[in-house]
Design an enzyme around this catalytic site. Structure first.
Site, PDB file in Angstrom:
ATOM      1  N   ASP A  94     -13.057 -13.093   5.006  1.00 55.15           N
ATOM      2  CA  ASP A  94     -12.711 -14.452   5.408  1.00 55.15           C
ATOM      3  C   ASP A  94     -13.752 -14.911   6.442  1.00 55.15           C
ATOM      4  O   ASP A  94     -14.663 -14.158   6.772  1.00 55.15           O
ATOM      5  CB  ASP A  94     -11.280 -14.505   5.945  1.00 55.15           C
ATOM      6  CG  ASP A  94     -11.106 -13.653   7.189  1.00 55.15           C
ATOM      7  OD1 ASP A  94     -12.091 -13.041   7.646  1.00 55.15           O
ATOM      8  OD2 ASP A  94      -9.982 -13.599   7.707  1.00 55.15           O
ATOM      9  N   ASP A 268      -4.523 -12.753  -1.746  1.00 51.89           N
ATOM     10  CA  ASP A 268      -4.559 -11.645  -0.788  1.00 51.89           C
ATOM     11  C   ASP A 268      -3.413 -11.835   0.179  1.00 51.89           C
ATOM     12  O   ASP A 268      -2.964 -12.960   0.395  1.00 51.89           O
ATOM     13  CB  ASP A 268      -5.848 -11.662   0.044  1.00 51.89           C
ATOM     14  CG  ASP A 268      -5.740 -12.645   1.192  1.00 51.89           C
ATOM     15  OD1 ASP A 268      -5.798 -13.854   0.922  1.00 51.89           O
ATOM     16  OD2 ASP A 268      -5.534 -12.225   2.338  1.00 51.89           O
ATOM     17  N   CYS A 306       8.503   2.929 -11.600  1.00 50.72           N
ATOM     18  CA  CYS A 306       7.123   2.938 -11.118  1.00 50.72           C
ATOM     19  C   CYS A 306       6.470   4.281 -11.401  1.00 50.72           C
ATOM     20  O   CYS A 306       7.104   5.324 -11.273  1.00 50.72           O
ATOM     21  CB  CYS A 306       7.119   2.654  -9.611  1.00 50.72           C
ATOM     22  SG  CYS A 306       5.462   2.650  -8.902  1.00 50.72           S
ATOM     23  N   CYS A 308       3.632   5.331  -9.885  1.00 47.24           N
ATOM     24  CA  CYS A 308       2.641   5.642  -8.853  1.00 47.24           C
ATOM     25  C   CYS A 308       2.822   7.061  -8.325  1.00 47.24           C
ATOM     26  O   CYS A 308       3.849   7.697  -8.547  1.00 47.24           O
ATOM     27  CB  CYS A 308       2.689   4.612  -7.726  1.00 47.24           C
ATOM     28  SG  CYS A 308       3.892   4.937  -6.431  1.00 47.24           S
ATOM     29  N   CYS A 311       6.041   7.555  -6.308  1.00 49.17           N
ATOM     30  CA  CYS A 311       7.284   7.593  -7.090  1.00 49.17           C
ATOM     31  C   CYS A 311       7.356   8.808  -8.014  1.00 49.17           C
ATOM     32  O   CYS A 311       8.446   9.280  -8.331  1.00 49.17           O
ATOM     33  CB  CYS A 311       7.447   6.292  -7.869  1.00 49.17           C
ATOM     34  SG  CYS A 311       7.720   4.891  -6.766  1.00 49.17           S
ATOM     35  N   HIS A 337       2.750   2.942  -2.550  1.00 49.58           N
ATOM     36  CA  HIS A 337       3.645   2.372  -3.561  1.00 49.58           C
ATOM     37  C   HIS A 337       3.562   0.840  -3.593  1.00 49.58           C
ATOM     38  O   HIS A 337       3.446   0.248  -4.665  1.00 49.58           O
ATOM     39  CB  HIS A 337       5.100   2.808  -3.344  1.00 49.58           C
ATOM     40  CG  HIS A 337       6.056   1.960  -4.106  1.00 49.58           C
ATOM     41  ND1 HIS A 337       6.296   2.160  -5.458  1.00 49.58           N
ATOM     42  CD2 HIS A 337       6.742   0.834  -3.756  1.00 49.58           C
ATOM     43  CE1 HIS A 337       7.111   1.205  -5.891  1.00 49.58           C
ATOM     44  NE2 HIS A 337       7.389   0.395  -4.880  1.00 49.58           N
TER      45      HIS A 337
END
Ligand SMILES: [Zn+2]
Length: 379
Positions: A94, A268, A306, A308, A311, A337
């Site tokens: 930014d 974002d 999930c 991931c 998980c 996660h």
């Protein structure tokens, strides 16, 4: 050849959402995309290797914070942000404007730039369009942002009009101050708050400068969701079809989907990482506060749907225990996660656009997440 380009792959017949691809000097990524935020050249608790593992192709970092610590000269000496933090994917920074306007109580806006005090040391500082370009040229991200004014919400029409006009003059100074256009793409930021005439004016001024991409700023600053959606509805059609559109500071699952439906490509937000460190998780069944006592003996994963790393390997009871005892590993597991959840949500959004069924996907997702309930929490 511009350093950053956009390719529109297709438009969802059901919703108008765009499936696209952004090319940068550090690779390409498909859009709509969610960009994890690494404020101080690190996405808190995550290694760059883990970011790769969850499928992140682009991350964001903050100019203001890196300017103060460690200083852009040190990052430049390291060979730029990519080398400094060992991330070879794309990076967006930014301009520092948002932090100057949000963190600093003492500021003085002039045509030349903004005088304010360092939020850590109290030291007097000055940020201008030229300075914001110099810092970002030294940091070396693939995508950099123009220095703009971020007025508060709500703001009077008169104040907003003056601000929009100043932001346009600053945008032109940014273009002139940008010294590395061949390896860094500079995006303009459309402001104008909730006022359609001012968004029009801002978009007209900025598109005439022909930036390689455009951000929509001044949203997610406390306005209701329906205001954000309405502003997006009249703002995205003002932007060129063949350039990427970035909605700044938005990261709740419902707003990502609703933003994509209104033609936004990039998002974002610190939300997923910030709430993770507080023990709150985004799951396919809605928000889950894993700190809560009811999970003390719950040996199921955070989100049974999930895939991931967290998980697949750790239970709610264990993660709750880690967070209650202030163990850093707990924050890593929830952060991993939450970021996986949003990166993967955008992958599902892209697949739904491909299949022309993003409207159906939205309906099913909102129902399951609980966004359709009358008192639904906003994320
Ligand atoms: Zn997970």
């Amino acid at each position: 050849m511009a350093s950053v380009t956009y390719e529109l792959i297709k438009t969802c017949k059901q919703t108008g959402a765009r499936l696209g691809r952004v090319h940068t000097p550090h690779g390409s990524f498909e859009t709509p995309v969610f960009m994890p935020v690494g404020t101080l050249a690190t996405v808190k608790t995550m290694s760059p290797e883990e970011l790769k593992e969850i499928g992140a192709d682009i991350i964001l970092s903050n100019t203001y914070h890196l300017w103060l610590r460690p200083g852009e000269d040190i990052v430049k000496e390291a060979g730029g942000l990519h080398k400094f933090m060992n991330w070879d994917g794309s990076i967006l920074t930014d301009s520092g404007g948002f932090q100057v306007f949000s963190l600093s109580d003492l500021r003085d806006i002039e045509e030349e730039g903004v005088h304010f005090r360092n939020h850590i040391s109290g030291e007097k500082l000055f940020l201008s369009p030229e300075k914001a370009m110099q810092i970002q040229n030294d940091l070396g991200p693939d995508i950099m942002m123009a220095f703009d004014e971020c007025p508060p919400y709500p703001a009077e029409h008169k104040y907003m009009k003056d601000s929009v006009e100043r932001t346009s003059r600053w945008a032109e100074r940014c273009l002139n101050g940008h010294k590395r256009p061949n390896d860094q793409g500079l995006f303009g930021i459309v402001q104008g708050g909730e006022y359609e005439d001012l968004r029009k004016q801002s978009a007209k001024d900025l598109t005439s400068l022909d930036f390689p991409g455009y951000a929509i700023g001044g949203l997610s600053v406390g306005e209701p969701k329906d205001v954000m959606n309405r502003v997006l509805e009249f703002t995205t059609p003002l932007l060129p079809t063949q350039k990427p559109r970035y909605l700044m500071g938005v990261g709740s699952p419902d707003s990502l989907i609703d933003g994509a439906i209104r033609g936004v490509d990039m998002f974002d937000c610190v939300l997923p990482t910030r709430i993770a460190r507080n023990g709150t998780c985004m799951t396919s069944q809605g928000r889950l506060v894993v700190r809560n006592a009811k999970f003390a003996r719950d040996f199921s994963p955070l989100d049974p749907n999930c895939e991931c790393h967290t998980c697949r390997n750790y239970s709610r009871a264990y993660i709750r225990h880690l967070i209650k005892t202030d163990e850093t590993f707990g924050l890593r597991l929830t952060t991993y996660h939450n970021l996986y959840f949003l990166v993967n949500l955008m992958k599902q959004v892209r697949e739904a656009i491909k299949a022309d069924r993003l409207g159906d996907f939205r309906e099913a997702f909102f129902e399951q997440y609980g966004f359709n309930k009358p008192n639904a929490k906003n994320f």
